[in-house]
Design an enzyme around this catalytic site. Structure first.
Site, PDB file in Angstrom:
ATOM      1  N   ASP A  57       0.872  -1.189   0.000  1.00 36.92           N
ATOM      2  CA  ASP A  57       0.000   0.000   0.000  1.00 36.92           C
ATOM      3  C   ASP A  57       0.904   1.233   0.000  1.00 36.92           C
ATOM      4  OD1 ASP A  57      -1.679   2.130   0.564  1.00 36.92           O
ATOM      5  OD2 ASP A  57      -2.844   1.055   2.085  1.00 36.92           O
ATOM      6  N   TYR A  89      -1.479  10.004  -3.424  1.00 36.96           N
ATOM      7  CA  TYR A  89      -1.595  11.205  -4.270  1.00 36.96           C
ATOM      8  C   TYR A  89      -0.609  12.276  -3.785  1.00 36.96           C
ATOM      9  CZ  TYR A  89      -6.128   9.489  -6.118  1.00 36.96           C
ATOM     10  OH  TYR A  89      -7.125   8.765  -6.716  1.00 36.96           O
ATOM     11  N   ARG A 113      -0.786  15.101   8.600  1.00 36.82           N
ATOM     12  CA  ARG A 113      -1.530  14.169   9.467  1.00 36.82           C
ATOM     13  C   ARG A 113      -1.204  14.387  10.952  1.00 36.82           C
ATOM     14  NH1 ARG A 113      -2.206   8.536   5.945  1.00 36.82           N
ATOM     15  NH2 ARG A 113      -2.406   9.621   3.963  1.00 36.82           N
ATOM     16  N   ASP A 159      -3.550   2.428  -5.456  1.00 36.44           N
ATOM     17  CA  ASP A 159      -2.283   2.392  -4.717  1.00 36.44           C
ATOM     18  C   ASP A 159      -2.048   1.124  -3.905  1.00 36.44           C
ATOM     19  OD1 ASP A 159      -3.765   2.770  -2.364  1.00 36.44           O
ATOM     20  OD2 ASP A 159      -2.236   4.082  -1.524  1.00 36.44           O
ATOM     21  N   GLU A 160      -2.846   0.094  -4.160  1.00 38.79           N
ATOM     22  CA  GLU A 160      -2.636  -1.155  -3.432  1.00 38.79           C
ATOM     23  C   GLU A 160      -2.488  -2.318  -4.407  1.00 38.79           C
ATOM     24  OE1 GLU A 160      -5.397  -1.957  -0.166  1.00 38.79           O
ATOM     25  OE2 GLU A 160      -5.950   0.155  -0.250  1.00 38.79           O
TER      26      GLU A 160
HETATM   27  P1  TTP Z   1      -5.309   5.311   0.610  1.00 38.69           P
HETATM   28  O1  TTP Z   1      -4.315   4.227   0.415  1.00 38.69           O
HETATM   29  O2  TTP Z   1      -6.505   5.026   1.441  1.00 38.69           O
HETATM   30  O3  TTP Z   1      -4.609   6.557   1.269  1.00 38.69           O
HETATM   31  P2  TTP Z   1      -3.168   7.118   1.100  1.00 38.69           P
HETATM   32  O4  TTP Z   1      -2.330   6.283   0.223  1.00 38.69           O
HETATM   33  O5  TTP Z   1      -3.279   8.549   0.685  1.00 38.69           O
HETATM   34  O6  TTP Z   1      -2.615   7.128   2.555  1.00 38.69           O
HETATM   35  P3  TTP Z   1      -2.040   5.927   3.413  1.00 38.69           P
HETATM   36  O7  TTP Z   1      -0.625   6.303   3.693  1.00 38.69           O
HETATM   37  O8  TTP Z   1      -2.875   5.940   4.648  1.00 38.69           O
HETATM   38  O9  TTP Z   1      -2.176   4.664   2.636  1.00 38.69           O
HETATM   39  O10 TTP Z   1      -5.829   5.844  -0.778  1.00 38.69           O
HETATM   40  C1  TTP Z   1      -4.984   5.979  -1.908  1.00 38.69           C
HETATM   41  C2  TTP Z   1      -5.279   7.265  -2.642  1.00 38.69           C
HETATM   42  O11 TTP Z   1      -6.624   7.271  -3.058  1.00 38.69           O
HETATM   43  C3  TTP Z   1      -5.113   8.489  -1.808  1.00 38.69           C
HETATM   44  O12 TTP Z   1      -3.800   9.008  -1.894  1.00 38.69           O
HETATM   45  C4  TTP Z   1      -6.127   9.441  -2.314  1.00 38.69           C
HETATM   46  C5  TTP Z   1      -7.157   8.586  -2.981  1.00 38.69           C
HETATM   47  N1  TTP Z   1      -8.413   8.544  -2.228  1.00 38.69           N
HETATM   48  C6  TTP Z   1      -9.541   9.136  -2.778  1.00 38.69           C
HETATM   49  O13 TTP Z   1      -9.493   9.702  -3.868  1.00 38.69           O
HETATM   50  N2  TTP Z   1     -10.715   9.087  -2.082  1.00 38.69           N
HETATM   51  C7  TTP Z   1     -10.801   8.473  -0.875  1.00 38.69           C
HETATM   52  O14 TTP Z   1     -11.886   8.452  -0.288  1.00 38.69           O
HETATM   53  C8  TTP Z   1      -9.619   7.875  -0.318  1.00 38.69           C
HETATM   54  C9  TTP Z   1      -9.671   7.188   1.022  1.00 38.69           C
HETATM   55  C10 TTP Z   1      -8.466   7.932  -1.037  1.00 38.69           C
HETATM   56 MG    MG Z   2      -2.108   4.190   0.516  1.00 34.15          MG
END
Ligand code: TTP
Ligand code: MG
Length: 546
Positions: free
Chosen positions: A17, A22, A54, A109-110
């Site tokens: 992940d 973004y 954060r 992103d996963e």
């Molecule tokens: P996530 O993996 O949930 O968040 P993240 O990568 O920003 O943070 P983390 O370090 O906690 O993993 O989501 C991936 C991307 O998806 C995130 O950067 C922005 C986008 N996103 C949206 O567009 N809408 C949403 O509701 C969420 C949760 C994420």
């Molecule tokens: Mg993420």
């Protein structure tokens, strides 16, 4: 039912992940953002923020106004154009595919990576865990999973290092024997860390979650259903029975959900390739004349070509989406039409741009689709147009390579030889072989595949010369292959069945011979095998092996 007996530990799965994805992409684009708290927003929502932000308590999906209350100097970056995120996302997935064929994307992103095979090749390597270990139950299982997962943790570290080196991105990893555990455990130490869980701690990890909806796979609507029969927490679910869940869900789903509450997840990592569709659409104020439509289509096509260029494949089909607004009923209605596109249109693509003549041909193709959807003699109001490419071929690399020549030529033939309106297709670049879609007044599409015969041959050639991926193998059996076998010359070799005779004739003699000999050898081998055990044969399988 003894659930834990069903919980096989033979796999090693890594969940990756990306950290504040973004935001990381924005920081790469603009390094000045690295040391300031900033959020990426869409409309009035902060969809993510960097980890500095954060620390102020800013959470994903917070209203901008709320986020600013927490951090008055929060820098905001608009993140509505997903182009750069998408581009990097696919690069990461492609990179992960060098570790395993089994890489499954989950959002942008996963990724899940099933590294079971790689682990089996490294069983003799060093086995100390890298990263955090979840749980304190030290009663390890005897099946060998401890060693396998430990090696998995080293692979995870290697993957994370390589992602960082290659893309300047950090990420978290979870290592476990199933997808559920890998995803959950990866989130226990963030950012830029990794965590492993051994199966004996699986129940503890599930039980540590606050609510049912924290289990991936149990969304809001499932929670609502479960609530209706009194299941409101993970504990309620564990104390329930699959039979009780069967009153709400089909048996398989009931069992799957029940198992999740025990940390059991047999779902495989499904290899996801490149996207099946590359497209975009634009809503707009009502357009009522053809000129406006054409302008919009030209704009969309230019943007679509950028995406196509990044993807690197050549599409075989173009699809138009039109949303019509009916003034009398005040209702909108979407309709789509698609048609094949002649590959030659893309042959002279220079960077992101189509040559002018090709662009004109393609716009004409699209306008023809439009006219099939909208009766332009009557007034119309179009409030959305969308364009997408589908059914891709890998682009041959090396302009002058034999494979480039053959592959392009083969596929052009594959398309043109099945059409029955050749003249029109040549003038417009449009293949009307799926003109059956014309008959669909409801806007539905019929998916047309090219003749499997030709695909096999081009696949063979592509494999042999390019080492590219193959589409799924055919299910033809030996008998069918035999029946289709066709002699092409007086030499001692023939066109193998299920290969296009026309294309085969164009190949150099040595390739023709090789193709035939491979086929004969495989046929004979299959016959021998079939005596022992009947089995499906595929021409492709054989070629792939060789
Ligand atoms: P996530 O993996 O949930 O968040 P993240 O990568 O920003 O943070 P983390 O370090 O906690 O993993 O989501 C991936 C991307 O998806 C995130 O950067 C922005 C986008 N996103 C949206 O567009 N809408 C949403 O509701 C969420 C949760 C994420
Ligand atoms: Mg993420």
């Amino acid at each position: 039912m003894n659930l834990l007996q069903e919980d096989s530990h033979c796999r090693t799965i890594i969940h990756i992940d990306m950290d504040c994805f973004y935001a990381q992409v924005e920081m790469i684009k603009n390094p000045q953002l690295v040391n300031v708290p900033f959020g990426v927003y869409q409309k009035n929502i902060v969809v993510t923020s960097n980890y500095i932000a954060r620390e102020y308590g800013i959470k994903k999906c917070m209203l901008i106004s709320d986020a600013q209350k927490l951090c008055s100097n929060l820098v905001l970056v608009k993140g509505e154009d997903l182009h750069d995120y998408r581009q990097l996302s696919y690069k990461v997935t492609t990179h992960l595919q060098s570790y395993s064929r089994l890489v499954e994307r989950l959002g942008l992103d996963e990724n899940f990576v099933d590294v079971t095979q790689l682990v089996s090749e490294k069983l003799n390597s060093e086995d100390t865990v890298l990263g955090h270990i979840f749980g304190d139950n030290l009663e390890y299982c005897e099946c060998g999973c401890k060693k396998r997962l430990t090696i998995g943790s080293r692979i995870a570290q290697d993957i994370r290092d390589s992602i960082n080196k290659e893309f300047k991105l950090t990420c978290c990893a979870g290592v476990a024997h199933n997808k559920l555990m890998a995803k959950l455990v990866g989130a226990t130490h963030k950012p830029n860390q990794q965590t492993i869980i051994f199966p004996n701690n699986a129940m503890d990890l599930v039980s540590s979650l606050n609510e049912l909806s924290s289990i991936p796979g149990i969304g809001k609507s499932i929670c609502e259903c479960l609530g209706s029969i009194g299941i409101k927490s993970i504990e309620d679910m564990q104390n329930s029975t699959p039979d009780k869940l069967k009153t709400l869900f089909p048996p398989d789903k009931a069992k799957y959900l029940y198992n999740l509450s025990y940390g059991v997840d047999e779902a495989p990592v499904k290899a996801t390739g490149k996207p099946q569709v590359i497209g975009l659409e634009d809503a707009c104020r009502p357009m009522t004349v053809e000129r406006e439509i054409k302008d919009k289509i030209e704009q969309l096509l230019k943007r679509l070509m950028i995406l196509l260029n990044e993807d690197g494949r050549v599409p075989r089909t173009i699809k138009l989406v039109v949303r019509k607004f009916d003034k009398s009923s005040k209702m909108s209605h979407r309709e789509t039409k698609q048609c094949n596109v002649n590959q030659s249109i893309f042959s002279g693509v220079n960077g992101k741009m189509l040559p002018e003549a090709s662009e004109k041909r393609l716009v004409k193709v699209i306008m023809d689709l439009f006219i099939r959807i909208v009766d332009i003699k009557k007034p119309y109001h179009i409030t959305l147009l969308g364009l997408s490419f589908t059914k891709f071929l890998e682009r041959a690399t090396g302009k002058h390579s034999i494979a480039a020549f053959l592959k392009k030529d083969l596929e052009v033939q594959a398309i043109t030889s099945i059409e029955n309106m050749k003249d029109l297709s040549q003038s417009t670049g449009m293949d009307l072989s799926n003109s059956s879609t014309d008959l669909n007044t409801d806007g539905s599409e019929s998916e047309l595949e090219p003749s499997p015969k030709k695909k096999k041959l081009s696949t063979f050639i592509a494999r042999r010369y390019l080492n590219t991926d193959c589409p799924s193998p055919s299910k033809l059996n030996v008998a069918e292959l035999r029946i289709n076998c066709e002699k092409i010359s007086d030499d001692s070799f023939h066109c193998p069945p299920n290969a296009d005779i026309e294309v085969f004739r164009e190949l150099p003699k040595d390739m023709q011979r090789e193709l035939w000999q491979n086929y004969v050898r495989e046929r004979d081998r299959e016959e021998r095998l079939q005596v022992k055990k009947p089995r499906l044969n595929t021409l492709l399988n054989y070629f792939v092996k060789n």
